[in-house]
Design an enzyme around this catalytic site. Structure first.
Site, PDB file in Angstrom:
ATOM      1  N   ASP A 207     -10.849  -2.860   2.166  1.00  0.00           N
ATOM      2  CA  ASP A 207     -11.178  -3.513   0.895  1.00  0.00           C
ATOM      3  C   ASP A 207     -10.161  -4.613   0.557  1.00  0.00           C
ATOM      4  OD1 ASP A 207      -9.046  -1.860   0.408  1.00  0.00           O
ATOM      5  OD2 ASP A 207      -9.821  -1.016  -1.452  1.00  0.00           O
TER       6      ASP A 207
ATOM      7  N   ASP B 165      -7.319  -8.384  -2.854  1.00  0.00           N
ATOM      8  CA  ASP B 165      -7.412  -6.930  -2.739  1.00  0.00           C
ATOM      9  C   ASP B 165      -8.261  -6.351  -3.863  1.00  0.00           C
ATOM     10  OD1 ASP B 165      -6.970  -4.432  -1.765  1.00  0.00           O
ATOM     11  OD2 ASP B 165      -4.788  -4.583  -1.751  1.00  0.00           O
TER      12      ASP B 165
ATOM     13  N   LYS C 179      -0.276   7.838  -9.361  1.00  0.00           N
ATOM     14  CA  LYS C 179      -1.053   6.827  -8.645  1.00  0.00           C
ATOM     15  C   LYS C 179      -1.771   7.365  -7.410  1.00  0.00           C
ATOM     16  CE  LYS C 179      -0.866   2.429  -6.217  1.00  0.00           C
ATOM     17  NZ  LYS C 179      -0.080   1.265  -5.767  1.00  0.00           N
TER      18      LYS C 179
END
Length: 1257
Positions: A1176, A949, A1018
């Site tokens: 991604d 990742d 986050k």
């Protein structure tokens, strides 16, 4: 009349002027005043009452004669279906109708009576713009016949002179019938010279009639109020709206071509051709379709007439025009002299004979007939050789497409025979159009009640089938009668494309999927229309022999993929193109353009929906025999409030019907064949119009309904520029999958045992919260009980949605549990790739990913087992800040827990349940256990996908673009012994800001002490790179703070406002180059949009991109049930400046991450790796993780070594700033200055990425 008043009172003014269904995303506000909440509660109460009362109104309508139905049907813009027989049986005719026409006979609209005129006047002054697609049939008929009156004598005169001036006769039907006749009468006319002679006659007639025409135009100006101009027709022929109108006309003509009705096609064309105002909507393609219709009948004289019409319209014949003419000559075996003249004319128009076979698309035997005609004149003529394959010139892929090295691409683990059998299974599934599979819901022992309910439902479905079939036939019959006298009903040809049984099957399929809570009217209309379109495309491919050609080519294509065939150096796309070129004759694999406009799909779907509401009925006493035996509608139309002001129309099943379905507890589910994974390797993408499924129509690029600019860009793009994109999609689609059966069985067992919300398995509806006991009568509830009642209702709707989603995914997985399958891929407008099957695929949630394995297995090798262990720790969410070695050591410490989870997942210590991704963690535990217990773990053949990742991938691209040293370190572009955590770094920066403010006495900074954490910041840090605004960021912060029980609720708004400001400041300090680039992109997009243009760019791989954000325009679809207001992107409108500027930075970064993924996919293919991605997040076998990691880094460095921002600047300067003009507007100068001022870059060396362990990990 009393019923009309009752319904008007219930529905209120909003219903009468048409309830809207905007498709914009509504913002949800975090808090509201007490007054606002009270107002919303009152509205919800009113909605509940309205729902009950409207249901009663619908029931009363089944046995009464409501005047409102007459008015609504008369105003319906579905064409001339207002006199349908089934409506005549239940609607009392108005006095005006009683006086006018004999019963059962249709009547022309050429002379409308006064009350119809009054209704038309009322429609014309409505405040909402009603956009008809195409121009309404009634209007066409009125104009055509109104114009016909003064030219009736001219018609006879023209006949006597044998002129080609097409008369504006009273009703096109008579003219159409006068031209019909035997094939011989059509084909044995004068030779090709006749066309030019008659063309000269027409030119003379033009000159003679110029004065009359001028006078006629002057008169038309004075009587402008009487003559209706085509609504919504734009002067700009390049506008999206103009093209949609043209597309609508061509779609209708294509229908007549498919139905083999050339007379009807020509009659429809003449309706537009006769009116100068409407003629401009016709392009040469419309005339070509009609020519093609006559060519198939061999009627040469008709085609010659159409050439004259083409000339009269000021249009030049195209290659397709000459193709139709030559096809007709080939069928008739015309004389060599006639064909020679045609070829001379083709040459004088600037075409070459070879171009017919190089550029035209053919169906059935068209190509053979054209070649026969040409060889009559040129006996030795040979088809031109196929064009030589062009090599992609992208600097990023020179080595990939190089022929210098011999590369053998990987094979599938199947023989030729096995792949051929799988292709046949897939073909049969697509030919059936739908797939019915067993549901995974537990089937308890059938109770007598369930058996009775199933028998009752089966009986009712037979009745509904007959009722729907009868209603459809009557509807078509009514349309057909009026077609003969007054023009065309817009929908009539679309209701004739399929056998009537198939329309009924589609309606019954939709009926079986209705939620008890109701489904949006717009959604159902779109689904119904789309299903008809998909079936039409399939039938068209069958009739044109498209399928036969695909079968023949696929039979050879699988030799490239099968393990028992000779290795080839071809990519799938290259090999398919080679086979097509060798196949020569036959139907083209790309169908001629046949897309139906979105509004047409909606109109067709609404008509079918209206038939369902009218025809589907249930006995009122079916569940309670004491009630009166009476048929009532099984579906009813209600309104629901999405917010305090937005009404949405719903179709809701009657509670009796819902209860019957629930009692029956049926276990079969029906899906479209395109919703199921493919049972054979996908057909490779070779163009924007061809690839993926064998028969099902699939677009290369996904875009919002009604948008046409994306497809135009793809069509204009040189095909060689798209090769890398097509090859990458083919690589992703060729990955074979299978089901992890042990994990699937555990999930199904929990799913059937009341679910588990913690494990993301939705519980059944029996676990839904129960509303207050007295809720049978909502008016008796107090305020708190009403609120609880509404919350229960909302929760039940959410649970039903989640449960059905999980049911579909698990049922499809169970259906393919013993099969190998494939996911064909396509992409969105930014180039991001997605599997085509919508429900079950590897982009799904934790549950879905856990049950997927690679069909191909590879030994673990020396490091494979270590990668499995590291992957497991990554899935737990633990040790994110630790090195890979520390994660591996931690996994070894947990081996006892891992083995216990694998052996006793539901009865052991259940360690796996307390991880971030529990189901994937369990699957990984099982794989590790199998490997450890094998004789040689390195030789153990693993099918398990291991993920790598990206570390905040959007910021990685920004840092690389700006060569930002500090930013690069924060997102792991620099080598480091442990992973850097950008979220913790930003949280630390925000905490420093907070301490400083708290020391200065800022109250909210003091309140936030101890609450600033990685988790709180986050989401905002992750999304700021994708364009989140401060408003959106504040909502994210508020949501995170709400999750902290100790945080004081009264400070939520102020704290979230403070935190989002500090997060943005922290990112600005840490990623200075990132903010500079983001600001440059935003400001550039703003200036471009303000100039009236949309933002366009081309990715480093050559994919053209345009942002589809325009000021939304409401289009009102007028139907008898409800006026649908559809808001959609329309390129004839001005660009939406705010969306264009806010979306450009994230869309640009998404286009870069998709480019990086495609480059990685192609180079993995070259190295023989199995590779798939979830944006991604890259997947491969444990054996090849190290190789994939190296390729991933190489391609990232190669991508960012390109002058990406400089190339973007040069592209936009050339596109938007007209470098050739000497005098520039002020906005152009400002834009030039902005685009030229490319942000400066920092000192970061990209080569460092090659040594960064945690770049992707």
């Amino acid at each position: 009349m009393s019923l009309l008043r009752l319904r008007a009172a219930l529905l209120g003014p909003a219903r009468l002027r048409g309830a809207g269904v905007p498709w914009s995303v509504l913002r949800s506000y975090s808090s509201a005043s007490a007054k606002e909440k009270a107002r919303r509660t009152a509205i919800c109460e009113r909605t509940e009452l309205l729902e009950v009362l409207k249901a009663r109104v619908k029931q009363l309508q089944a046995s009464s004669v409501p005047e409102v139905a007459v008015n609504k049907v008369e105003l319906a813009a579905l064409g001339n279906d207002k006199y349908q027989d089934q409506l005549q049986n239940v609607v009392a005719p108005s006095p005006a109708r009683k006086q006018r026409a004999p019963k059962g006979r249709g009547e022309s609209l050429a002379q409308p009576d006064s009350w119809v005129e009054k209704l038309n006047e009322e429609m014309s002054v409505q405040p909402l713009e009603v956009e008809e697609l195409p121009i309404p049939a009634s209007q066409l008929a009125q104009e055509g016949q109104a114009e016909a009156k003064p030219t009736g004598k001219a018609k006879a005169k023209a006949k006597a002179k044998k002129s080609l001036n097409i008369p504006k006769a009273k009703g096109a039907a008579a003219w159409s019938h006068s031209l019909t006749g035997s094939q011989g009468a059509c084909t044995h006319g004068k030779p090709w010279m006749a066309v030019t002679k008659e063309g000269a006659k027409k030119e003379g007639a033009k000159k003679e009639g110029a004065k009359k025409e001028g006078a006629k135009k002057e008169g038309a100006k004075k009587e402008g109020a009487k003559e209706q101009r085509p609504r919504g027709v734009q002067e700009d022929k390049d506008s999206s709206q103009y093209k949609i109108l043209q597309q609508t006309i061509q779609s209708s003509l294509e229908c007549f071509l498919f139905l083999q009705q050339p007379q009807e096609a020509e009659r429809f064309l003449l309706m537009y051709h006769r009116s100068p105002g409407k003629r401009k909507l016709l392009d040469v393609s419309a005339y070509n379709i009609v020519m093609s219709s006559w060519a198939r009948k061999g009627c040469l004289q008709r085609i010659k007439r159409l050439f004259s019409l083409l000339e009269a319209a000021g249009l030049q014949p195209s290659l397709d025009s000459y193709a139709a003419l030559l096809e007709c000559m080939g069928r008739n075996q015309s004389s060599a002299r006639t064909i020679e003249r045609c070829l001379q004319q083709l040459k004088s128009s600037g075409f070459h004979v070879d171009e017919l076979f190089q550029k035209c698309l053919f169906e059935e035997d068209e190509q053979e007939k054209i070649l026969r005609a040409i060889r009559t004149v040129q006996p030795n003529y040979q088809l031109p050789p196929p064009p030589r394959p062009q090599a992609c010139k992208s600097s990023l892929l020179q080595d990939f497409y190089s022929r210098e090295e011999t590369v053998s691409f990987p094979k599938l683990d199947f023989s030729v025979q096995e792949l051929q059998e799988r292709f046949q299974q897939q073909l049969e599934m697509e030919l059936d159009n739908t797939v019915t599979i067993e549901s995974v819901e537990s089937t308890k022992a059938l109770t007598p009640q369930a058996i009775q309910a199933r028998e009752l439902l089966a009986s009712l479905r037979l009745q509904w089938h007959d009722s729907l079939l009868q209603a459809l036939e009557k509807s078509k019959c009514g349309m057909s009668k009026h077609k003969m006298t007054s023009g065309y009903n817009v929908l009539y040809p679309y209701l004739c494309l399929l056998p009537s049984e198939e329309y009924v099957g589609i309606m019954l399929q939709i009926l079986s999927t209705l939620s008890p809570q109701g489904v949006s009217l717009a959604f159902l209309a779109r689904e119904l229309g789309s299903k008809v379109y998909s079936r039409y495309i399939t039938l068209r491919k069958l009739r044109s022999h498209h399928l036969e050609k695909v079968q023949a080519i696929y039979k050879d294509y699988i030799h490239l993929l099968a393990r028992d065939s000779q290795p080839d150096q071809y990519l799938p796309r290259e090999y398919w193109e080679k086979l097509v070129a060798e196949a020569g004759f036959g139907s083209s694999l790309n169908l001629k353009d046949c897309n139906w406009p979105f509004m047409l799909l909606m109109r067709l779907g609404m008509h079918m929906l209206e038939l369902m509401v009218q025809a589907v009925k249930v006995p009122r006493n079916i569940l309670n025999p004491r009630l009166e035996s009476k048929l009532i509608p099984a579906l009813y139309h209600i309104y629901s409030f999405r917010s305090s002001w937005q009404q949405v129309g719903l179709i809701k099943p009657h509670p009796i019907f819902s209860q019957l379905v629930a009692d029956a507890a049926e276990t079969m589910l029906t899906f479209n064949s395109s919703s199921i994974p493919m049972l054979c390797p996908p057909v490779p993408w070779t163009s924007p119009h061809f690839g993926a499924f064998v028969l099902n129509d699939t677009k290369l690029m996904r875009f919002v309904e009604g948008a046409v600019q994306h497809q135009q860009l793809l069509d204009q793009c040189p095909s060689v520029n798209l090769h890398p994109i097509l090859d990458a999609l083919n690589q992703l689609g060729n990955c074979a999958w299978k089901i992890n059966q042990p994990v699937l069985d555990i999930i199904i067992s929990i799913f059937n045992d009341k679910g588990n919300e913690k494990l993301d398995i939705p519980p059944p509806m029996s676990e839904a919260p129960r509303p207050p006991a007295a809720s049978s009568n909502p008016s008796t509830l107090d305020k708190s009980q009403k609120q609880e009642f509404l919350l229960c209702k909302k929760k039940a709707a959410e649970m039903h949605s989640l449960r059905m989603d999980a049911l579909y995914k698990l049922s499809i997985a169970n259906y393919v549990r013993d099969k190998v399958f494939w996911f064909p891929h396509n992409m969105d407008f930014r180039g991001r790739t997605y599997p085509c099957p919508p429900y079950f695929n590897h982009l799904g949630n934790d549950v879905t990913r856990a049950i997927l394995l690679f069909a191909e297995g590879r030994p673990l090798g020396p490091k494979g087992l270590d990668w499995l262990k590291i992957h497991l720790i990554n899935l737990t969410g633990l040790k994110k800040k630790n090195s890979l070695q520390e994660r591996l050591e931690y996994a070894n410490q947990l081996l006892e827990e891992i083995l216990d989870s694998a052996d006793h997942p539901l009865t052991g210590r259940k360690w796996w349940m307390n991880t971030d991704e529990p189901w994937q963690a369990l699957a990984c535990c099982m794989e590790i256990a199998k490997a450890l217990r094998s004789p040689d773990p390195a030789a153990y053949v693993s099918h398990f996908p291991v993920h790598q990742d990206g570390s905040c991938n959007g910021l990685q691209h920004y840092a690389a673009l700006g060569r930002d040293l500090i930013g690069a370190m924060s997102v792991n572009l620099m080598p480091c012994s442990v992973p850097q955590d950008v979220y913790s770094a930003v949280a630390q920066q925000v905490e420093e800001f907070r301490k400083k403010d708290a020391d200065q006495g800022v109250k909210i900074a003091q309140v936030l002490q101890g609450f600033v954490s990685r988790k709180v910041v986050k989401q905002t840090v992750m999304t700021v790179v994708y364009g989140v605004t401060r408003y959106g960021g504040r909502l994210q912060m508020e949501k995170r703070l709400k999750e902290i029980e100790e945080f004081p609720e009264e400070y939520l708004w102020e704290a979230s406002q403070y935190l989002v400001k500090q997060v943005f400041n922290g990112i600005k300090e840490m990623f200075s180059a990132t903010r500079d680039i983001q600001n440059w992109l935003t400001e550039s997009a703003k200036l471009i949009a303000q100039s009236g243009r949309t933002v366009e760019w081309v990715t480093p791989l050559g994919l053209p991109i345009v942002q589809p954000y325009y000021r939304s325009k409401s289009t009102v679809l007028s139907c008898s049930m409800q006026h649908l207001t559809v808001k959609g992107a329309n390129s004839s409108q001005k660009p939406d400046t705010v969306k264009q500027k806010n979306a450009f930075p994230p869309n640009f970064i998404h286009s870069l991450d998709s480019t990086h993924m495609m480059l990685t996919a192609l180079h993995c293919l070259r190295e023989g790796l199995t590779f798939v991605s979830v944006h991604d997040c890259y997947w491969t076998h444990a054996l090849t993780v190290d190789v994939m990691n190296q390729i991933c880094r190489q391609q990232f460095v190669a991508l960012h070594n390109e002058k990406i921002l400089q190339d973007l600047s040069e592209f936009m300067l050339e596109k938007y700033c007209s470098p050739g003009t000497e005098t520039r507007a002020l906005w152009q100068k400002k834009l030039m200055e902005q685009l030229s001022n490319v942000p400066k870059t920092g000192e970061f060396n990209l080569k460092n990425v090659m040594d960064s362990t945690y770049f992707f990990s």
